[in-house]
Design a protein around this motif. Structure first.
Motif, short mmCIF file in Angstrom:
data_model
loop_
_atom_site.label_atom_id
_atom_site.label_comp_id
_atom_site.label_asym_id
_atom_site.label_seq_id
_atom_site.Cartn_x
_atom_site.Cartn_y
_atom_site.Cartn_z
N LEU A 30 -4.93 66.47 -32.80
CA LEU A 30 -6.25 66.84 -32.32
C LEU A 30 -6.82 65.75 -31.41
O LEU A 30 -7.44 66.03 -30.38
N ALA A 31 -6.59 64.48 -31.79
CA ALA A 31 -7.10 63.37 -30.96
C ALA A 31 -6.44 63.37 -29.58
O ALA A 31 -7.09 63.16 -28.55
N THR A 32 -5.15 63.63 -29.58
CA THR A 32 -4.43 63.68 -28.29
C THR A 32 -4.96 64.81 -27.42
O THR A 32 -5.17 64.67 -26.20
N ALA A 33 -5.21 65.97 -28.04
CA ALA A 33 -5.73 67.11 -27.29
C ALA A 33 -7.11 66.81 -26.71
O ALA A 33 -7.43 67.18 -25.57
N LEU A 34 -7.95 66.13 -27.56
CA LEU A 34 -9.29 65.79 -27.07
C LEU A 34 -9.22 64.83 -25.89
O LEU A 34 -9.99 64.94 -24.92
N VAL A 35 -8.27 63.86 -25.94
CA VAL A 35 -8.13 62.91 -24.83
C VAL A 35 -7.69 63.64 -23.56
O VAL A 35 -8.21 63.40 -22.46
N ILE A 36 -6.73 64.55 -23.71
CA ILE A 36 -6.22 65.28 -22.54
C ILE A 36 -7.32 66.12 -21.91
O ILE A 36 -7.45 66.22 -20.69
N ILE A 37 -8.12 66.76 -22.76
CA ILE A 37 -9.19 67.64 -22.24
C ILE A 37 -10.35 66.82 -21.70
O ILE A 37 -10.93 67.13 -20.65
N GLY A 38 -10.68 65.73 -22.36
CA GLY A 38 -11.87 64.99 -21.97
C GLY A 38 -11.68 64.01 -20.84
O GLY A 38 -12.62 63.68 -20.10
N LEU A 39 -10.44 63.54 -20.62
CA LEU A 39 -10.20 62.53 -19.59
C LEU A 39 -10.57 63.01 -18.19
O LEU A 39 -11.24 62.27 -17.44
N LYS A 68 -2.67 63.35 -41.32
CA LYS A 68 -2.55 62.34 -40.27
C LYS A 68 -1.91 62.91 -39.00
O LYS A 68 -2.35 62.65 -37.89
N ILE A 69 -0.88 63.70 -39.21
CA ILE A 69 -0.20 64.31 -38.06
C ILE A 69 -1.15 65.26 -37.34
O ILE A 69 -1.24 65.29 -36.09
N LEU A 70 -1.88 66.05 -38.12
CA LEU A 70 -2.82 67.00 -37.52
C LEU A 70 -3.93 66.28 -36.79
O LEU A 70 -4.33 66.65 -35.68
N GLY A 71 -4.44 65.19 -37.38
CA GLY A 71 -5.50 64.42 -36.74
C GLY A 71 -5.04 63.77 -35.45
O GLY A 71 -5.77 63.74 -34.44
N ALA A 72 -3.81 63.26 -35.47
CA ALA A 72 -3.26 62.65 -34.24
C ALA A 72 -3.12 63.69 -33.13
O ALA A 72 -3.41 63.44 -31.96
#
Length: 224
Positions: free
Chosen positions: A15-24, A9-13
């Motif tokens: 990765l999701a945060t990284a994807l948001v930062i990169i994709g925004l 769960k921690i790892l998924g959170a």
């Protein structure tokens, strides 16, 4: 097993945060995309200034008209700014500047014992006396009229103030300096005097010839 799920769960959170930062930024750039202008800046529709006309002719002061109407009290008040360096008492000592008693109409460098500048000494060879015109030009801008003068005063730009001051200085020991008759050529609306054409006699000479035609045939005496 529960520990592995917690780690996932921690790892998924993360990765999701990284994807948001990169994709925004990519998503925002696509939504608010703007084209660069072909030419930078803004066009200002300002009409060009009209070509400068002929320079305005500035007539010298008509002392015959101005001095009789001058305000001596205002001239004395204007002299207050001069008293830090000058006095105008008959026989008074020189200060930072020379004593100004009797200066109007008097000779340039009139104050005995005062150490005048080299610039003033050179000026005396060009204009040896303080006539009304000379005094007016000096008071307008001392450093421009007499280059090298020690006088650091910036000058008086207002014509009425200078006129009143000159009239007051005249009243302090310069009463013998006559006020000229009004000069129509110096009054507003007067046209500047035209120079005679090359080879033509001045107007005064032409009038003399018209009055006495025989004078034209008489050769002039050579200068002594």
């Amino acid at each position: 097993m529960s520990g592995d799920l917690k780690f996932n769960k921690i790892l998924g959170a993360g990765l999701a945060t990284a994807l948001v930062i990169i994709g925004l930024p990519l998503v925002t750039g696509a939504i608010y995309h703007s084209e660069a202008p072909e030419k930078m800046g803004y066009f200002v529709d300002a009409p060009e200034e009209a070509a400068a006309g002929p320079a305005e002719v500035v007539l010298p002061p008509d002392w015959g008209t101005l001095l009789p109407a001058a305000d001596l009290a205002a001239g004395e008040a204007a002299f207050a700014r001069c008293q830090a360096c000058h006095n105008n008492v008959a026989g008074g000592a020189n200060g930072i500047g020379p004593n100004l008693y009797g200066v109007v109409g008097g000779p340039v460098m009139h104050a005995a014992g005062f150490a005048y500048s080299e610039g003033m000494a050179a000026h005396k060879g060009v204009a040896p006396a303080w006539g009304y015109d000379e005094m007016d030009q000096f008071l307008t801008n001392p450093g421009k009229y007499v280059p090298g003068t020690k006088m650091s005063f910036a000058g008086i730009r207002d014509t009425a103030t200078r006129t009143n001051l000159i009239a007051y200085l005249r009243s302090q020991g310069s009463g013998g300096m006559a006020i000229p008759a009004p000069d129509p050529a110096r009054q507003p609306g007067a046209a500047p005097a035209a120079a005679p054409a090359e080879g033509a006699a001045p107007a005064a000479d032409a009038a003399a010839v018209a009055a006495d035609p025989a004078a034209a045939a008489t050769p002039a005496a050579p200068p002594a």
